[in-house]
Enzyme design. Sequence first.
Site, PDB file in Angstrom:
ATOM      1  N   ASP A 190       0.849  -1.092  -0.138  1.00 33.34           N
ATOM      2  CA  ASP A 190      -0.043   0.029  -0.010  1.00 33.34           C
ATOM      3  C   ASP A 190       0.903   1.096   0.083  1.00 33.34           C
ATOM      4  O   ASP A 190       1.578   1.493   0.944  1.00 33.34           O
ATOM      5  CB  ASP A 190      -0.885   0.078   1.142  1.00 33.34           C
ATOM      6  N   GLY A 219      -4.965   3.277  -7.914  1.00 32.97           N
ATOM      7  CA  GLY A 219      -5.017   3.513  -9.373  1.00 32.97           C
ATOM      8  C   GLY A 219      -4.211   4.738 -10.004  1.00 32.97           C
ATOM      9  O   GLY A 219      -4.754   5.049 -11.141  1.00 32.97           O
ATOM     10  N   ASP A 256     -10.179   3.598  -1.887  1.00 32.86           N
ATOM     11  CA  ASP A 256     -11.032   2.565  -1.018  1.00 32.86           C
ATOM     12  C   ASP A 256     -12.499   2.681  -1.436  1.00 32.86           C
ATOM     13  O   ASP A 256     -13.202   3.881  -1.673  1.00 32.86           O
ATOM     14  CB  ASP A 256     -10.918   2.830   0.127  1.00 32.86           C
TER      15      ASP A 256
END
Length: 337
Positions: A116, A168, A189
């Site tokens: 992440d 993205g 999210d």
Amino acid sequence: MGWNSWNHFADHVTDADVRSAADQLVSSGMRDAGYIYVNVDDTWEGERDANGVLHTNSKFPDMKALADYVHSKGLKFGIYSSPGPKTCGGYAGSFGHEAQDAKMYAAWGVDYLKYDLCSFQDNMRAERDAHPDDPMAEYKLMIAAYKKMGDALRATGRPIVYSLCQYGLDEPWKFGPGVGATMWCTTDDINDTFQRMMNIAYAQVGLGKYTAPGRWNDPDMLEVGNGGMNTSEYKVHMSLWAVLGAPLLAGNDLSRMSAADKAILTNRDVIAIDQDALGKGGDRLRQIGDLSIWERPLSGGRTAVAIVNASLGGRDVPIDLATIGFPQGAKARDVWA
């Protein structure tokens, strides 16, 4: 396919919660339906010692034992980190310790890594400021960071699914395969509302052509069973993820799953569409107001079609089969009926 801790447990997840999820995947029949990954999201991390080894915190006393338990259930085990110094929750990331962490994951028996972006965005902004004449400075730094962990995972010799979570940014469907990724988030999210779920679905338009076996667009985890949508809306959610060919990572409390939610998550025909061997992505065929029609080519000359009515009232919807490749007509079946 599998389960991830974040959508329901968030930063409260514990070793016991993950063991319970593994148990429930088996007893509910979800494992046999294809849900095999049990993924611990953020907040498992403790501190690094003098040798740079990252230890778990008190919620996860023995990660190797947890992985062994998950594996004993016929399941696979996933974990979470960040290319930055900190994770989204403020815990230790893998920055500067990529090879070390990858070896540790392999030794634990990890089968899946969600990576992440989080605090690495600070590194990217610093890189931009240091190279104001290079519009690609941030992008190149991000690519290098993701490739560094991808190379480190590959060097362990253990097959580990590599999932990019960077919202993205900069079209990961184009650079993901080059950094060793298997899947990549195409959006920020999800949350457990029909509007957010549909907005994410609409953001997938045009991305189907980037999907192929081993290369998966990820519109984020499933919210089915978390209570923010009704049964019809969750069916839309599951249908769209299936017709897109998205990873199916449940995010609910499996120990409190209703019969209706279980029926949605384990509908074998819907799962078969999602997991179709052809591995091609689906896309939106047309949008008419609140009505959208989606299609996905399947193996055996078949086509999956999702007809989504996002308005408040019922509607009859004519479908011209020729527009989806069947000019002479076709036999159709409603997989929810």
